[in-house]
Design a protein around this motif. Structure first.
Motif, mmCIF file in Angstrom:
data_model
loop_
_atom_site.group_PDB
_atom_site.id
_atom_site.type_symbol
_atom_site.label_atom_id
_atom_site.label_comp_id
_atom_site.label_asym_id
_atom_site.label_seq_id
_atom_site.Cartn_x
_atom_site.Cartn_y
_atom_site.Cartn_z
ATOM 1 N N CYS A 61 12.671 -18.207 -2.109
ATOM 2 C CA CYS A 61 12.097 -17.459 -3.230
ATOM 3 C C CYS A 61 11.089 -16.447 -2.688
ATOM 4 N N ARG A 62 10.933 -15.357 -3.429
ATOM 5 C CA ARG A 62 9.938 -14.360 -3.091
ATOM 6 C C ARG A 62 9.133 -14.047 -4.334
ATOM 7 N N TYR A 63 7.803 -13.893 -4.165
ATOM 8 C CA TYR A 63 6.895 -13.586 -5.265
ATOM 9 C C TYR A 63 5.898 -12.533 -4.804
ATOM 10 N N ASP A 64 5.228 -11.930 -5.768
ATOM 11 C CA ASP A 64 4.036 -11.129 -5.522
ATOM 12 C C ASP A 64 2.871 -11.805 -6.219
ATOM 13 N N THR A 65 1.699 -11.689 -5.625
ATOM 14 C CA THR A 65 0.501 -12.228 -6.245
ATOM 15 C C THR A 65 -0.642 -11.238 -6.094
ATOM 16 N N TYR A 66 -1.540 -11.235 -7.088
ATOM 17 C CA TYR A 66 -2.720 -10.361 -7.051
ATOM 18 C C TYR A 66 -3.991 -11.189 -7.261
ATOM 19 N N SER A 67 -3.933 -12.471 -6.868
ATOM 20 C CA SER A 67 -5.050 -13.379 -7.149
ATOM 21 C C SER A 67 -5.607 -14.025 -5.898
ATOM 22 N N LEU A 68 -5.515 -13.329 -4.753
ATOM 23 C CA LEU A 68 -6.110 -13.871 -3.537
ATOM 24 C C LEU A 68 -7.626 -13.878 -3.637
ATOM 25 N N LEU A 69 -8.225 -14.852 -2.940
ATOM 26 C CA LEU A 69 -9.680 -14.907 -2.832
ATOM 27 C C LEU A 69 -10.112 -14.192 -1.572
ATOM 28 N N GLY A 70 -11.185 -13.407 -1.639
ATOM 29 C CA GLY A 70 -11.690 -12.696 -0.471
ATOM 30 C C GLY A 70 -12.637 -13.551 0.345
ATOM 31 N N GLY A 71 -13.166 -12.955 1.417
ATOM 32 C CA GLY A 71 -14.106 -13.676 2.272
ATOM 33 C C GLY A 71 -13.463 -14.182 3.534
ATOM 34 N N ALA A 72 -14.306 -14.652 4.454
ATOM 35 C CA ALA A 72 -13.816 -15.063 5.770
ATOM 36 C C ALA A 72 -13.268 -16.479 5.776
ATOM 37 N N GLY A 73 -13.841 -17.373 4.960
ATOM 38 C CA GLY A 73 -13.454 -18.778 5.032
ATOM 39 C C GLY A 73 -12.798 -19.313 3.783
ATOM 40 N N GLU A 74 -12.333 -18.450 2.900
ATOM 41 C CA GLU A 74 -11.753 -18.908 1.649
ATOM 42 C C GLU A 74 -10.364 -19.522 1.873
ATOM 43 N N LEU A 75 -10.083 -20.580 1.111
ATOM 44 C CA LEU A 75 -8.761 -21.181 1.093
ATOM 45 C C LEU A 75 -8.131 -20.912 -0.263
#
Length: 444
Positions: free
Chosen positions: A419-433
């Motif tokens: 499957c392939r998706y697009d997402t626009y809800s990533l979290l920023g920062g250096a250590g974010e999971l």
């Protein structure tokens, strides 16, 4: 990183694997005709279906099938002319036969046949198959078959070996004449070698004291005698006629603390090591992630003495200070992140394992995982690719649904295997999971 001492002692390891018996228990083969132009035969099965394997389907049902190997002339492929129930079969009018592309084993071209004697129209106790051998390409150098050590293996595994045994075969690289330069064994250039095993990509440091503890005598050890070699860490191609990985010298950065030209306990050597499982970026090829199925260690070979005839390869220094006027300001870049766990192997309902190479994360219908994306820009776009084995009725209905940090992925496109998706809800920062939730939905 692990350092192992290695003394060049050469042994020949002979491993013999039977590809697959041409005539399994419970099957009988009757040859009608066999030549370099084709193979016509009848395959019979007993009433119990002995010797048949079972293939699991998407709906958990199973399909019995038989396999056999057929030799084809070098440079040819097998084309199915006809396949049907034999004269003694009464409950099936047709059967399914799948023919593979040719593959090469010790110079011989072989195809694998998968015969499905049970279809919607019934089961066949006999299957009559007619193959044509079509020449598709010019071949490399051919030679007379001369492989007595494998005569019994091919005789037991190839349905038409009695007719194919004298066909010319592709000349194996090991039998080709080598120049004196090609025949020179690199390992003979040094008396002792040390294996340096790495499991992740990055810069590695080896100190003189660590070499000493591994058994290396530092007395009079010139820094110019240190050399590192590697063959890439990628698995060998399955085709034995393909090129083997090339042994290349890796660049070293040697830090001679006192500048005396000798490698002492306080001196260091630095090299760049790569994991065997890694992203590949090659000119002319799409980027891809490589999984080495055979090892998790990439072995680098360190020589501390010897006569190689060329200067050692060293890292150079480049002044990276910007000059002139820039024409493009780069503020963002794309990064590839791979997350995988190999916990389960796929089994059929009877416990039979069809594929020992591809492992899976889970067989649960729900999975939550956390993906690190250091440096990601909050709310920016990302493409997500997911590999799995599911069932469904379309590219958007069923299969696997995904949400990133609680927001469903968009522009979903799925097939049976991915499957392939697009997402626009990533979290920023250096250590974010980033939390990824997966939901398997089986279609009705």
């Amino acid at each position: 990183m692990e350092i192992r001492w290695y003394k060049p002692i050469f042994l020949l390891l002979f491993v013999l694997t039977l590809v697959g018996s041409a005539i399994a228990s419970g099957q009988n083969l009757q040859i009608i005709s066999s030549s370099e132009s084709g193979f016509h035969f009848v395959l019979s099965f007993d009433e119990r279906g002995s010797g048949l394997q079972r293939r699991i389907n998407a709906d958990s049902s199973t399909t019995p099938y038989a396999t056999l190997q057929v030799a084809v002339p070098a440079g040819s492929r097998a084309r199915l002319l006809s396949a049907g129930a034999g004269s003694e079969s009464s409950t099936a009018s047709q059967v399914v036969v799948e023919v593979s592309e040719p593959f090469v084993v010790r110079g011989r071209s072989i195809v694998s046949l998968k015969v499905l004697p049970v279809t919607a129209s019934g089961s066949a106790s006999q299957v009559e198959i007619n193959l044509a051998f079509d020449r598709t390409r010019r071949t490399a150098a051919l030679s007379a078959a001369n492989d007595p050590g494998f005569e019994r293996v091919f005789g037991a595994s190839l349905a038409n070996f009695e007719q194919a045994r004298l066909w010319p075969v592709l000349q194996r690289r090991g039998s080709q004449a080598l120049s004196s330069a090609d025949a020179k064994d690199l390992l003979s250039d040094a008396d002792q070698w040390y294996q340096v095993a790495v499991k992740s990509t990055g810069l590695y440091e080896i100190t003189g004291s660590r070499l000493q503890s591994a058994g290396v005598s530092l007395a009079g050890l010139s820094i110019d005698s240190l050399r590192m070699f590697n063959a890439g860490g990628l698995p060998n191609a399955a085709n034995t006629l393909d090129d083997r990985p090339e042994f290349r010298e890796a660049a070293l950065l040697v830090l001679d603390q006192d500048g005396d030209g000798f490698f002492d306990t306080g001196d260091r050597v630095i090299f760049y090591g790569e994991a065997v499982d890694r992203w590949l970026y090659r000119a002319g090829y799409p980027r891809s992630f490589m999984n080495n199925r055979y090892t998790d260690e990439n072995v680098y070979w360190l020589a501390v003495s010897g006569d190689f005839g060329t200067p050692p390869v060293r890292m150079g220094q480049i002044d990276g200070s910007p000059t002139g006027v820039y024409d493009t300001l780069i503020t963002t870049f794309w990064r590839d992140v791979h997350v995988e766990q190999e916990n389960l192997i796929s089994r059929e309902t009877d416990g039979h394992v069809m594929d020992f190479y591809n492992w899976f994360w889970t067989d649960s219908t729900n999975l939550t995982l956390y993906v690190p994306t250091p440096g990601a820009i909050s709310g920016d776009s990302a493409a997500v690719y997911l590999e799995g084995r599911t069932s469904g009725s379309s590219s958007t209905d069923g299969y696997i649904d995904m949400a990133v940090n609680g927001t469903a992925g968009v522009d979903k496109a799925c097939s049976y295997s991915s499957c392939r998706y697009d997402t626009y809800s990533l979290l920023g920062g250096a250590g974010e999971l980033n939390r990824v939730d997966l939901q398997l939905t089986l279609s009705s």
